[in-house]
Design a protein around this motif. Structure first.
Motif, short mmCIF file in Angstrom:
data_model
loop_
_atom_site.label_atom_id
_atom_site.label_comp_id
_atom_site.label_asym_id
_atom_site.label_seq_id
_atom_site.Cartn_x
_atom_site.Cartn_y
_atom_site.Cartn_z
N LEU A 152 0.84 -1.21 0.00
CA LEU A 152 0.00 0.00 0.00
C LEU A 152 0.87 1.25 0.00
O LEU A 152 0.50 2.27 0.58
N LEU A 153 2.05 1.15 -0.65
CA LEU A 153 2.97 2.29 -0.67
C LEU A 153 3.09 2.91 -2.05
O LEU A 153 3.78 3.90 -2.24
N ASP A 154 2.40 2.32 -3.02
CA ASP A 154 2.50 2.85 -4.39
C ASP A 154 1.15 3.43 -4.81
O ASP A 154 0.21 3.49 -4.02
N ASP A 155 1.06 3.86 -6.06
CA ASP A 155 -0.17 4.52 -6.53
C ASP A 155 -1.30 3.53 -6.81
O ASP A 155 -2.48 3.90 -6.79
N ASP A 205 -8.74 4.23 -1.03
CA ASP A 205 -8.47 5.63 -0.79
C ASP A 205 -9.03 6.00 0.57
O ASP A 205 -9.98 5.38 1.05
N THR A 206 -8.39 6.98 1.19
CA THR A 206 -8.80 7.43 2.51
C THR A 206 -8.92 8.94 2.50
O THR A 206 -7.94 9.63 2.19
N VAL A 207 -10.10 9.43 2.79
CA VAL A 207 -10.32 10.88 2.78
C VAL A 207 -11.13 11.27 4.01
O VAL A 207 -11.71 10.42 4.68
P1 ADP Z 1 -3.64 8.81 -4.00
O1 ADP Z 1 -2.68 9.87 -3.59
O2 ADP Z 1 -3.52 8.38 -5.38
O3 ADP Z 1 -5.04 9.05 -3.53
P2 ADP Z 1 -2.99 7.49 -1.64
O4 ADP Z 1 -1.74 8.17 -1.30
O5 ADP Z 1 -4.27 7.94 -1.06
O6 ADP Z 1 -3.14 7.51 -3.20
O7 ADP Z 1 -2.86 5.96 -1.36
C1 ADP Z 1 -1.60 5.37 -1.18
C2 ADP Z 1 -1.76 3.88 -1.17
O8 ADP Z 1 -2.59 3.50 -0.09
C3 ADP Z 1 -2.40 3.31 -2.43
O9 ADP Z 1 -1.78 2.07 -2.70
C4 ADP Z 1 -3.82 3.08 -2.02
O10 ADP Z 1 -4.40 2.03 -2.76
C5 ADP Z 1 -3.68 2.73 -0.55
N1 ADP Z 1 -4.85 3.08 0.25
C6 ADP Z 1 -5.32 4.31 0.56
N2 ADP Z 1 -6.42 4.25 1.32
C7 ADP Z 1 -6.68 2.93 1.50
C8 ADP Z 1 -7.70 2.21 2.18
N3 ADP Z 1 -8.70 2.81 2.82
N4 ADP Z 1 -7.63 0.86 2.16
C9 ADP Z 1 -6.66 0.24 1.48
N5 ADP Z 1 -5.67 0.85 0.83
C10 ADP Z 1 -5.68 2.19 0.83
#
Ligand code: ADP
Ligand code: MG
Length: 328
Positions: A28-31, A124-126
């Motif tokens: 979960l460290l890449d795009d 994604d986490t917002v």
């Molecule tokens: P972006 O900047 O493109 O929105 P992020 O930096 O938010 O990407 O996400 C970084 C990594 O974390 C990605 O691999 C993404 O799939 C993962 N990730 C983010 N939120 C979650 C989540 N709620 N559950 C699982 N993986 C997540």
């Protein structure tokens, strides 16, 4: 109460462990994640969203919210005959969500990632000014052309359903205080509402036996009407044949009107499917092998509507009845 940690800390601490064992998740460290689809398999993809105040109560236990989110998606995959492969989670958390809530939510996710051997590979986490909103995408694998679809039912098929119906609908009534049952039954029914048991083992085993399948999530009668439309057939179900748990059986014995609830209530997460009569013997063997009840509840006929016949021989007046009969 500590405030919501930053997005990246959250992902690393709570979500990255759920990607362990899936190299394509890249920690979960890449795009994005990399998904290898084995030769001779195809991806089956589904998503479900849940909103606080709509699909669950804001003060429901966070681990159960997470597990229900996973399980409703796995139920959709199972109904297509697909094996669970991976999950993606998009989460919009209110700014005031606290760390302990998030930890319990992640613990619920972890429990089901382990139980169903299905890793979390992205999302994604917002933060949101609105209510907690969760969307889960589930990837499954199936053999191309052999997936179970809603559109495969044929006149002459028998209609079968797994497990029992109505537990969750009555469980919700118990939780809302509109139905009173013995204490042990209340515990059983409430648990059935909170924690669906998706038929992940059964679904893939129905490939080659069932002509059509779908999961029962919005209530048997309404869901069957969708299957009728997709297949261009009619279905007649006998209410007296619906499989009921002992707790629901006791409630229906006390109030016969509750039988209609079992045919129209939601959140069963069982699989309803049609199969030719010749598949009956194999289905009984499969039921015994898996320890999952499979019950014949009706027939596929020429026509276009799903009808549930009550004990007196008349169609049950179910919610949504007019909609799916076009009459009534
Ligand atoms: P972006 O900047 O493109 O929105 P992020 O930096 O938010 O990407 O996400 C970084 C990594 O974390 C990605 O691999 C993404 O799939 C993962 N990730 C983010 N939120 C979650 C989540 N709620 N559950 C699982 N993986 C997540
Ligand atoms: Mg982001």
């Amino acid at each position: 109460m500590s405030p919501m940690p930053d997005e990246f800390g959250l992902i690393t601490r709570l979500f990255a462990p759920l990607a362990a064992g899936y190299p394509g998740a890249l920690g979960l460290l890449d795009d994005a994640a990399l998904v290898d689809v084995p030769a001779g398999r195809r991806l089956v993809v589904t998503a479900d969203a849940m909103v606080a105040g709509v699909h669950f109560l804001p003060d429901d236990p966070p681990d159960l919210i997470a597990r229900k989110l996973v399980r409703v998606n796995l139920s959709d995959l199972a109904a297509k005959g697909a094996l669970p492969h991976a999950l993606l989670l998009c989460a919009a958390f209110p700014r005031d969500v606290d760390d302990s809530w998030l930890e319990r939510f992640a613990a619920g996710l972890a429990a089901d990632v382990a139980e169903f051997a299905v890793p979390l590979i992205g999302g994604d986490t917002v933060a949101t000014p609105g209510p907690l909103t969760l969307s889960l995408t589930a990837l499954g694998l199936a053999e191309p052309g052999r997936e179970l679809l809603r559109s495969g039912a044929r006149a002459g098929d028998e209609v079968w359903v797994s497990g029992t119906l109505g537990d969750s609908a009555l469980g919700l009534m118990v939780l809302q205080g509109t139905l009173t049952v013995p204490p042990a039954d209340a515990v059983f029914l409430a648990d059935r509402y909170h924690l669906p048991r998706p038929r992940t083992t059964l679904g893939p085993r129905l490939v080659g036996l069932a002509h059509a399948a779908m999961d029962v999530s919005d209530g048997l009668a309404g869901d069957l009407s969708h299957l009728c439309r997709a297949s261009g057939v009619g279905i007649v179900v006998t209410a007296g044949d619906l499989p009921l748990s002992p707790a629901v059986r006791r409630a229906v014995d006390a109030d016969a009107a509750l039988l209609a609830k079992c045919a129209s209530g939601g959140d069963d997460y069982e699989i309803v499917f049609t199969a030719p009569p010749a598949a009956g013997a194999a289905l009984r063997l499969l039921s015994a092998e898996l320890g999952v009840a499979l019950t014949r509840i009706g027939q596929v006929e020429p026509g276009s509507a799903a009808v549930v016949i009550g004990r007196q021989g008349q169609p049950l007046p179910l919610r949504g009845y007019r909609h799916f009969t076009g009459g009534g």
